[in-house]
Enzyme design. Structure first.
Site, PDB file in Angstrom:
ATOM      1  N   CYS A 173       3.434 -16.969 -16.550  1.00  0.00           N
ATOM      2  CA  CYS A 173       3.570 -16.738 -17.979  1.00  0.00           C
ATOM      3  C   CYS A 173       2.264 -16.172 -18.515  1.00  0.00           C
ATOM      4  O   CYS A 173       1.182 -16.475 -18.014  1.00  0.00           O
ATOM      5  CB  CYS A 173       3.917 -17.987 -18.785  1.00  0.00           C
ATOM      6  SG  CYS A 173       5.423 -18.789 -18.250  1.00  0.00           S
TER       7      CYS A 173
ATOM      8  N   ARG B  43       2.601 -11.355 -15.178  1.00  0.00           N
ATOM      9  CA  ARG B  43       2.593 -12.815 -15.010  1.00  0.00           C
ATOM     10  C   ARG B  43       3.986 -13.418 -15.186  1.00  0.00           C
ATOM     11  O   ARG B  43       4.173 -14.614 -14.959  1.00  0.00           O
ATOM     12  CB  ARG B  43       1.643 -13.445 -16.034  1.00  0.00           C
ATOM     13  CG  ARG B  43       0.214 -12.947 -15.934  1.00  0.00           C
ATOM     14  CD  ARG B  43      -0.644 -13.609 -16.985  1.00  0.00           C
ATOM     15  NE  ARG B  43      -0.743 -15.024 -16.755  1.00  0.00           N
ATOM     16  CZ  ARG B  43      -1.619 -15.610 -15.951  1.00  0.00           C
ATOM     17  NH1 ARG B  43      -2.488 -14.877 -15.313  1.00  0.00           N
ATOM     18  NH2 ARG B  43      -1.633 -16.912 -15.802  1.00  0.00           N
TER      19      ARG B  43
ATOM     20  N   TRP C 242       7.800 -16.620 -17.289  1.00  0.00           N
ATOM     21  CA  TRP C 242       8.349 -16.723 -15.931  1.00  0.00           C
ATOM     22  C   TRP C 242       8.931 -18.127 -15.878  1.00  0.00           C
ATOM     23  O   TRP C 242       8.212 -19.110 -15.819  1.00  0.00           O
ATOM     24  CB  TRP C 242       7.239 -16.555 -14.901  1.00  0.00           C
ATOM     25  CG  TRP C 242       7.724 -16.456 -13.488  1.00  0.00           C
ATOM     26  CD1 TRP C 242       8.134 -15.336 -12.826  1.00  0.00           C
ATOM     27  CD2 TRP C 242       7.832 -17.526 -12.533  1.00  0.00           C
ATOM     28  NE1 TRP C 242       8.499 -15.642 -11.539  1.00  0.00           N
ATOM     29  CE2 TRP C 242       8.320 -16.971 -11.324  1.00  0.00           C
ATOM     30  CE3 TRP C 242       7.563 -18.892 -12.569  1.00  0.00           C
ATOM     31  CZ2 TRP C 242       8.549 -17.728 -10.176  1.00  0.00           C
ATOM     32  CZ3 TRP C 242       7.793 -19.646 -11.425  1.00  0.00           C
ATOM     33  CH2 TRP C 242       8.280 -19.060 -10.244  1.00  0.00           C
TER      34      TRP C 242
ATOM     35  N   ASN D 166       1.238 -21.669 -21.207  1.00  0.00           N
ATOM     36  CA  ASN D 166       1.288 -21.266 -19.803  1.00  0.00           C
ATOM     37  C   ASN D 166       0.883 -22.470 -18.975  1.00  0.00           C
ATOM     38  O   ASN D 166      -0.186 -23.034 -19.197  1.00  0.00           O
ATOM     39  CB  ASN D 166       0.316 -20.097 -19.577  1.00  0.00           C
ATOM     40  CG  ASN D 166       0.082 -19.823 -18.100  1.00  0.00           C
ATOM     41  OD1 ASN D 166      -1.000 -19.431 -17.698  1.00  0.00           O
ATOM     42  ND2 ASN D 166       1.074 -20.022 -17.268  1.00  0.00           N
ATOM     43  N   GLY D 167       1.747 -22.861 -18.030  1.00  0.00           N
ATOM     44  CA  GLY D 167       1.445 -24.031 -17.209  1.00  0.00           C
ATOM     45  C   GLY D 167       2.684 -24.896 -17.103  1.00  0.00           C
ATOM     46  O   GLY D 167       3.797 -24.439 -17.374  1.00  0.00           O
TER      47      GLY D 167
ATOM     48  N   GLU E 230       1.692  -7.933   6.713  1.00  0.00           N
ATOM     49  CA  GLU E 230       1.441  -7.490   5.343  1.00  0.00           C
ATOM     50  C   GLU E 230       2.329  -6.289   4.997  1.00  0.00           C
ATOM     51  O   GLU E 230       2.872  -6.210   3.893  1.00  0.00           O
ATOM     52  CB  GLU E 230      -0.051  -7.154   5.178  1.00  0.00           C
ATOM     53  CG  GLU E 230      -0.453  -6.597   3.835  1.00  0.00           C
ATOM     54  CD  GLU E 230      -0.196  -7.547   2.661  1.00  0.00           C
ATOM     55  OE1 GLU E 230       0.158  -8.717   2.871  1.00  0.00           O
ATOM     56  OE2 GLU E 230      -0.310  -7.077   1.510  1.00  0.00           O
TER      57      GLU E 230
ATOM     58  N   LYS F  47       5.076  -6.234   1.930  1.00  0.00           N
ATOM     59  CA  LYS F  47       5.141  -5.216   0.868  1.00  0.00           C
ATOM     60  C   LYS F  47       6.549  -4.636   0.801  1.00  0.00           C
ATOM     61  O   LYS F  47       7.112  -4.455  -0.264  1.00  0.00           O
ATOM     62  CB  LYS F  47       4.159  -4.057   1.128  1.00  0.00           C
ATOM     63  CG  LYS F  47       2.689  -4.341   0.991  1.00  0.00           C
ATOM     64  CD  LYS F  47       2.221  -4.617  -0.397  1.00  0.00           C
ATOM     65  CE  LYS F  47       2.282  -6.089  -0.680  1.00  0.00           C
ATOM     66  NZ  LYS F  47       1.067  -6.841  -0.669  1.00  0.00           N
TER      67      LYS F  47
ATOM     68  N   GLU G 101       9.155  -7.191  -0.636  1.00  0.00           N
ATOM     69  CA  GLU G 101       9.027  -7.605  -2.036  1.00  0.00           C
ATOM     70  C   GLU G 101       9.324  -6.496  -3.038  1.00  0.00           C
ATOM     71  O   GLU G 101       9.796  -6.782  -4.132  1.00  0.00           O
ATOM     72  CB  GLU G 101       7.669  -8.267  -2.322  1.00  0.00           C
ATOM     73  CG  GLU G 101       6.470  -7.365  -2.320  1.00  0.00           C
ATOM     74  CD  GLU G 101       5.191  -8.120  -2.697  1.00  0.00           C
ATOM     75  OE1 GLU G 101       4.152  -7.807  -2.120  1.00  0.00           O
ATOM     76  OE2 GLU G 101       5.235  -9.014  -3.563  1.00  0.00           O
TER      77      GLU G 101
ATOM     78  N   HIS H 100      11.479 -12.084  22.603  1.00  0.00           N
ATOM     79  CA  HIS H 100      11.815 -13.508  22.735  1.00  0.00           C
ATOM     80  C   HIS H 100      12.833 -13.933  21.677  1.00  0.00           C
ATOM     81  O   HIS H 100      12.716 -15.004  21.083  1.00  0.00           O
ATOM     82  CB  HIS H 100      10.552 -14.367  22.642  1.00  0.00           C
ATOM     83  CG  HIS H 100       9.577 -14.084  23.739  1.00  0.00           C
ATOM     84  ND1 HIS H 100       9.767 -14.498  25.035  1.00  0.00           N
ATOM     85  CD2 HIS H 100       8.424 -13.369  23.752  1.00  0.00           C
ATOM     86  CE1 HIS H 100       8.769 -14.084  25.795  1.00  0.00           C
ATOM     87  NE2 HIS H 100       7.938 -13.382  25.039  1.00  0.00           N
TER      88      HIS H 100
ATOM     89  N   LYS I 120       2.877 -12.403 -10.602  1.00  0.00           N
ATOM     90  CA  LYS I 120       1.649 -12.111  -9.873  1.00  0.00           C
ATOM     91  C   LYS I 120       0.834 -13.357  -9.543  1.00  0.00           C
ATOM     92  O   LYS I 120       0.296 -13.476  -8.461  1.00  0.00           O
ATOM     93  CB  LYS I 120       0.785 -11.124 -10.645  1.00  0.00           C
ATOM     94  CG  LYS I 120      -0.338 -10.598  -9.783  1.00  0.00           C
ATOM     95  CD  LYS I 120      -0.838  -9.280 -10.248  1.00  0.00           C
ATOM     96  CE  LYS I 120      -1.834  -8.703  -9.275  1.00  0.00           C
ATOM     97  NZ  LYS I 120      -1.196  -8.288  -8.001  1.00  0.00           N
TER      98      LYS I 120
HETATM   99  C1  F6R Z   1       2.178 -10.106  -2.347  1.00  0.00           C
HETATM  100  C2  F6R Z   1       1.325 -10.953  -3.156  1.00  0.00           C
HETATM  101  C3  F6R Z   1       1.404 -12.422  -2.960  1.00  0.00           C
HETATM  102  C4  F6R Z   1       0.032 -13.060  -3.206  1.00  0.00           C
HETATM  103  C5  F6R Z   1       0.149 -14.588  -3.178  1.00  0.00           C
HETATM  104  C6  F6R Z   1      -1.203 -15.254  -3.334  1.00  0.00           C
HETATM  105  O1  F6R Z   1       2.003  -8.751  -2.662  1.00  0.00           O
HETATM  106  O2  F6R Z   1       0.609 -10.477  -3.997  1.00  0.00           O
HETATM  107  O3  F6R Z   1       1.896 -12.762  -1.706  1.00  0.00           O
HETATM  108  O4  F6R Z   1      -0.851 -12.632  -2.219  1.00  0.00           O
HETATM  109  O5  F6R Z   1       0.991 -14.999  -4.214  1.00  0.00           O
HETATM  110  O6  F6R Z   1      -1.818 -14.837  -4.513  1.00  0.00           O
HETATM  111  P1  F6R Z   1      -3.364 -14.994  -4.746  1.00  0.00           P
HETATM  112  O7  F6R Z   1      -4.059 -14.068  -3.824  1.00  0.00           O
HETATM  113  O8  F6R Z   1      -3.559 -14.614  -6.184  1.00  0.00           O
HETATM  114  O9  F6R Z   1      -3.703 -16.428  -4.475  1.00  0.00           O
END
Ligand code: F6R
Length: 581
Positions: free
Chosen positions: A2, A27, A71, A97-98, A454, A458, A461, A477, A576
């Site tokens: 949020c 957020r 969110w 937020n929280g 990674e 990407k 997501e 396997h 995020k």
């Molecule tokens: C994927 C992504 C997430 C963050 C994860 C941890 O693109 O951004 O997987 O890496 O939520 O976030 P941080 O690095 O902010 O702790």
């Protein structure tokens, strides 16, 4: 998660808050709302995204206001559950937020005293608690000061009352920054909504409550007046805009040469903490992409410095803490990931020295850890981590170089050039293959195994195509059963010890009908023969090849998602910064 924004000053508050909320949508973006003071409280809130809305919100009148982009955690995303939330008499409005963990018990008490709730949210209890406290003395500051000790959990709160010309803010374990303008003040989850107006900021401490009027900010901690330092933020307003790119993600991918260059230069023998210089073993704790960065560095540190590295998912660490000692590194681009912060606290409780690696000044992780190394990636708005990931690697690779007496310094200092080159690679054939895929496997060996993790993260997501990263030798396997012409494999196959075995793996996959996209080094004669599509990368040091192969995978995910018309910057169901467990 949020995002919250507050404004008090000489201008109309609503347009400033609406623009600010658009910047905080990374957020959370399932609903939004704004409340202003215009004699009474004017309120407008809706399900959906503020950036998609041509709503009435911006027309609210008044020079004091608060807003929220959500969110959902408690209650589905709809108009009623959207913030701000009000008390029974519509005199008090709150954004939050929280998570208020003890809201159910508080709600029972409030309902038994006759309070009427409209929403399913945890936040609404705060409005009603303040209503009770406010009735007694009609002073919003002291009402909020009385209420916050009763809340368990995390909160950044902005509160207004219809007959007071101020905003009261409070923070505990959720981010909140105050912007200090000329005759106007801002409050927000981060600097992005504020930086267009002022670069002067105050970061509140856990437990702080502050009163913002047109003339001053007063900050209190446990009832006593305190001062917090005024910081100058070196981001520019332009950093938070798309700058001609169709999406923030593409802009941020293109900012990676700069992010890498700036971050490499910021980590020096002088800025490195002693605990890092003397490290004999390291535990890395992180989530998601940050975990993948940790795994890349585990390979590199163990192989080049012979330092044992243990890597833990922060979400597991809390409940199943392994025996740890020595240096503990928490990696979090946002600095607000709840699991990572909790894990750092636990590590400290075990007498470990903790180091945070984060992109956000004064973030919760940097306040929790013993010391912090900040990346220099600049604000990252797109939900998918790209430049912050490359900057994390820049910090961790610089640490590696330091521990090898500067062996990689020159390589890292010129690494941005190879990164620039790969931004221009044509991926159209690979994209055409991916958009029709049912599922995609990514494989690599050594540090290219976490690169494949990674890359697949990407892809899934932002394109919503199922994708899995595997250590190349593991595919036979079990996952081999899934290979088919609709299941392409992306193989990262760089020169070196594992090159031969990777070529054999590629042939095995081809023999099972899977089309293969191979990422290798320019001039390779074998890969174009064995793979369906060959993506050549510049000839450079293996450390830099980790970065260039990663960037190709980011771009592949990006262009695939764009071709499928996905909402690249705001993928469904995500946010995020993950501030809930
Ligand atoms: C994927 C992504 C997430 C963050 C994860 C941890 O693109 O951004 O997987 O890496 O939520 O976030 P941080 O690095 O902010 O702790």
């Amino acid at each position: 998660m949020c995002g919250i924004v507050g404004y008090i000053g000489r201008r109309e508050a609503a347009p400033i808050i609406v623009e600010g909320l658009k910047k905080l949508e990374y957020r959370g973006y399932d609903s939004f709302g704004v409340a202003t003071i215009n004699g009474c409280i004017e309120l407008d809130k809706h399900q959906g995204r503020i950036s998609d809305s041509s709503s009435s919100t911006v027309n609210l009148k008044g020079k004091i206001g608060i807003g929220h982009t959500r969110w959902a955690t408690h209650g589905v995303p709809n108009d009623v559950n959207a913030h701000p939330h009000m008390d029974c008499n519509n005199r008090i409005a709150v954004v939050h937020n929280g998570i208020i963990e003890n809201y159910a018990e508080l709600k029972r008490q409030l309902v038994s005293r006759g309070h009427v709730f409209r929403s399913e949210t945890d936040t609404e209890v705060v409005a009603h608690l303040i209503e009770d406290a406010y009735e007694k003395e009609e002073d919003l500051l002291s009402a909020v000061q009385k209420v916050v000790p009763r809340l368990t959990g995390s909160y950044a709160l902005l509160v207004i009352a219809s007959n007071e010309d101020r905003i009261i803010v409070a923070r505990y374990a959720s981010p909140l920054v105050l912007g200090v303008g000329d005759g106007e003040f801002f409050a927000a989850s981060d600097m992005t909504p504020i930086i267009d107006y002022t670069e002067r900021a105050i970061f509140l401490e856990d437990g702080d409550v502050a009163s913002l009027t047109q003339d001053e900010i007063e900050i209190f901690h446990e009832g006593k007046r305190v001062t917090r330092p005024l910081e100058l933020i070196d981001w520019s307003g332009e950093d938070t805009k798309k700058g001609g790119f169709p999406h923030y993600m593409l802009k941020e991918i293109y900012e990676q040469p700069q992010a890498f260059y700036n971050t490499v230069r910021s980590v020096t023998a002088e800025t490195l903490p002693v605990s890092v210089k003397n490290a004999e073993s390291v535990t890395i704790i992180a989530c998601g992409s940050s975990y993948n960065a940790g795994l890349i560095i585990k390979y590199i540190l163990e192989n080049t410095c012979a330092i044992p590295v243990r890597l833990e998912f922060a979400s597991e660490f809390k409940y199943f803490p392994p025996p740890i000692r020595g240096l503990v590194i928490g990696i979090s681009q946002s600095g607000e990931t709840a699991d990572t912060i909790t894990a750092i606290k636990q590590a400290k409780a075990h007498n470990c020295t903790s180091l945070a690696i984060t992109n956000v000044l004064a973030s919760s992780i940097s306040r929790t850890a013993d010391c912090t190394l900040f990346m220099r990636a600049g604000p990252e708005i797109s939900v998918a981590a790209t430049k912050s990931f490359i900057a994390q690697l820049a910090v961790l690779m610089q640490i590696t170089s330091f521990l090898r007496n500067g062996e990689f310094d020159d390589i890292l200092r010129s690494g941005h050039r190879a990164i620039e080159e790969v931004l221009l690679i044509d991926l159209s054939d690979a994209v055409s293959l991916c958009i029709n895929a049912h599922s995609i496997f990514y494989v690599g060996r050594g540090p290219f195994y976490p690169v494949s993790l990674e890359g697949s993260l990407k892809m899934k997501e932002i394109s919503y195509i199922h994708a899995e990263g595997y250590a190349a030798g593991e595919l036979k396997h079990g996952p081999f059963a899934l290979l088919s012409p609709e299941t392409p494999v992306i193989a990262i196959c760089m020169p070196g010890e594992t090159y031969g075995v990777m070529i054999s793996n590629i042939k095995e996959m081809k023999a099972r009908g899977a089309p293969v996209i191979a990422i290798g080094e320019e001039g390779d004669l074998e890969l174009p023969e064995v793979a369906d599509i060959f993506i050549p990368l510049p000839v450079t040091h293996p450390l830099i090849q980790v970065l260039t192969s990663l960037i190709v995978l980011q771009l592949l995910a990006y262009y695939t998602a764009v071709s499928l018309n996905r909402d690249v910057d705001k993928p469904r169901n995500l946010a995020k910064s993950v501030t809930v467990e």
